[in-house]
Enzyme design. Structure first.
Site, PDB file in Angstrom:
ATOM      1  N   ASP A 194      13.407  32.501  56.456  1.00  0.00           N
ATOM      2  CA  ASP A 194      14.592  32.536  57.310  1.00  0.00           C
ATOM      3  C   ASP A 194      14.580  31.306  58.225  1.00  0.00           C
ATOM      4  O   ASP A 194      13.537  30.958  58.789  1.00  0.00           O
ATOM      5  CB  ASP A 194      14.597  33.810  58.152  1.00  0.00           C
ATOM      6  CG  ASP A 194      15.943  34.042  58.818  1.00  0.00           C
ATOM      7  OD1 ASP A 194      16.845  34.551  58.138  1.00  0.00           O
ATOM      8  OD2 ASP A 194      16.076  33.698  60.011  1.00  0.00           O
ATOM      9  N   ILE A 195      15.725  30.631  58.345  1.00  0.00           N
ATOM     10  CA  ILE A 195      15.841  29.497  59.275  1.00  0.00           C
ATOM     11  C   ILE A 195      15.970  30.042  60.693  1.00  0.00           C
ATOM     12  O   ILE A 195      16.882  30.826  60.976  1.00  0.00           O
ATOM     13  CB  ILE A 195      17.063  28.616  58.928  1.00  0.00           C
ATOM     14  CG1 ILE A 195      16.916  28.039  57.510  1.00  0.00           C
ATOM     15  CG2 ILE A 195      17.224  27.486  59.940  1.00  0.00           C
ATOM     16  CD1 ILE A 195      18.104  27.229  57.044  1.00  0.00           C
ATOM     17  N   GLU A 250      21.310  32.411  55.778  1.00  0.00           N
ATOM     18  CA  GLU A 250      20.301  31.379  56.015  1.00  0.00           C
ATOM     19  C   GLU A 250      18.941  31.844  55.510  1.00  0.00           C
ATOM     20  O   GLU A 250      17.905  31.361  55.936  1.00  0.00           O
ATOM     21  CB  GLU A 250      20.214  31.050  57.512  1.00  0.00           C
ATOM     22  CG  GLU A 250      19.610  32.113  58.387  1.00  0.00           C
ATOM     23  CD  GLU A 250      20.608  33.169  58.864  1.00  0.00           C
ATOM     24  OE1 GLU A 250      20.291  33.853  59.838  1.00  0.00           O
ATOM     25  OE2 GLU A 250      21.696  33.290  58.266  1.00  0.00           O
ATOM     26  N   ASN A 283      25.400  26.637  63.867  1.00  0.00           N
ATOM     27  CA  ASN A 283      26.815  26.894  63.594  1.00  0.00           C
ATOM     28  C   ASN A 283      27.635  26.868  64.880  1.00  0.00           C
ATOM     29  O   ASN A 283      28.722  26.283  64.938  1.00  0.00           O
ATOM     30  CB  ASN A 283      26.980  28.244  62.895  1.00  0.00           C
ATOM     31  CG  ASN A 283      26.658  28.192  61.416  1.00  0.00           C
ATOM     32  OD1 ASN A 283      26.837  27.154  60.776  1.00  0.00           O
ATOM     33  ND2 ASN A 283      26.173  29.288  60.872  1.00  0.00           N
ATOM     34  N   ASP A 318      26.409  24.318  57.022  1.00  0.00           N
ATOM     35  CA  ASP A 318      26.337  24.179  55.568  1.00  0.00           C
ATOM     36  C   ASP A 318      25.514  22.958  55.177  1.00  0.00           C
ATOM     37  O   ASP A 318      24.746  22.996  54.195  1.00  0.00           O
ATOM     38  CB  ASP A 318      27.744  24.056  54.975  1.00  0.00           C
ATOM     39  CG  ASP A 318      28.528  25.361  55.062  1.00  0.00           C
ATOM     40  OD1 ASP A 318      27.903  26.414  55.344  1.00  0.00           O
ATOM     41  OD2 ASP A 318      29.754  25.327  54.836  1.00  0.00           O
TER      42      ASP A 318
END
Length: 347
Positions: free
Chosen positions: A223-224, A266, A231, A240
């Protein structure tokens, strides 16, 4: 006409069989022994059905067995191709022990050796269609020569040769583009269009396949960290861009037997096979550290730093991979709860 339509239908069955057995996949790896035996038996069955729908002219049988051999040589393991050709030649010999059957036996033995060798010589040098055209040309030569030897009427020989060649070449074109379109559809259904990584559908499918093979694997969920902030601060286009750059980094760091997937917004998945638990953990630690040292670009040239939280689980004997994945998810949650930017291994 009935025989021709039957032959065409059987060849489409052969393509479907190739697809189901994985031979049309670009990343296909050689199968195990049981799979090889199953493929040989299936190809022999299809060849026998083709033989039963042969068109017989003056004792000579004409059908699409040559085409089956060529597609087998192109897409199958050479052990499947050579074994299938040999077994089919025995069946043809027993079908009717005539001069044609004896010649067919000799020619089939030659093709069993020659076709896989030709594929190795021309592989990666010319495109797939050209390879198939060369193979079918080589495979048709003995039939045309024998037809010329057996039939005195040379106009009939010429007519048969033209029709036989035209039908096989036309079938090659149709089946080649049919396979190409299948590749496009398969890629579209199994690829995440933003990152070009494999998608969650294929992730789940591959886990099922690994479980079926009882292969020991390591499953990781990545997971980021704080992705929502990228965002919110830079816009979804920049988010993106981060995902695409992350996917590119994963492809850059990928080694044999590691497969990356985008399984959520993500969130990414990794399946590692043929690794010891310690080697798999070392690979994931190195990946996490590489990302933390790398600069990513958002909104033009603005560099940002990104960190990853990683949950890892090694498959255990008697455990379903669905349960293994669940343990990796729990480990990911623990990594986030304990400060993020780390690899957490399920106990």
């Amino acid at each position: 006409m009935v025989s021709l339509l039957a032959n065409i239908g059987i060849m489409f069955m052969a393509v479907y069989f190739c697809l189901k057995s994985g031979r049309l996949e670009k990343n296909y790896h050689h199968a195990n022994k049981s799979s090889l035996i199953g493929c040989i038996l299936m190809e022999v069955l299809l060849g026998t059905i083709l033989l039963s729908f042969s068109t017989v002219i003056l004792g000579i049988r004409y059908d699409f067995r040559v085409l089956l051999f060529c597609f087998s040589a192109k897409y199958m393991d050479w052990r499947i191709t050579s074994s299938s050709i040999f077994l089919l030649s025995i069946i043809r010999f027993l079908w009717g022990n005539s001069e044609a059957a004896q010649v067919n036996l000799i020619v089939s033995l030659m093709l069993a050796i020659a076709l896989p060798m030709i594929v190795e010589l021309i592989r990666d040098r010319i495109n797939d269609l050209a390879q198939l055209l060369i193979l079918v040309t080589v495979a048709l030569i003995p039939t045309i020569v024998f037809t010329n030897h057996q039939i005195a009427d040379k106009w009939l020989v010429l007519s048969i040769s033209i029709i036989l060649s035209a039908l096989n070449y036309a079938a090659i074109f149709v089946l080649h583009y049919f396979i190409s379109d299948l590749h496009v559809l398969i890629d579209s259904a199994s690829t995440d269009h933003l990152t070009n990584l494999k998608n969650v559908r294929l992730f789940n499918s591959d886990l099922v396949e690994m479980e079926r093979k009882k292969s020991p694997v390591t499953v990781a969920v990545i997971d980021i960290d704080h992705f929502k902030n990228y965002n919110d601060n830079y816009g979804h286009d920049s988010g993106d861009a981060v995902l695409r750059q992350m996917a590119a980094l994963f492809n850059e760091r990928a080694i044999p037997h590691t497969t990356f997937y985008r399984i959520g917004g993500e969130e990414f998945g990794v399946i590692l096979s043929h690794f010891s638990p310690s080697a798999a953990e070392a690979f994931l630690h190195e990946l996490q550290e590489t990302v933390s040292r790398r600069s990513f670009t958002v909104r033009g040239e603005n560099p940002v730093s990104i960190t990853l939280s990683v949950g890892v689980a090694h498959s255990e004997k008697g455990e379903t991979l669905k349960k293994t994945l669940k343990r990796a998810d729990i480990a990911l949650y623990q990594a986030k709860e304990s400060g993020r930017n780390k690899v957490m291994v399920s106990a």
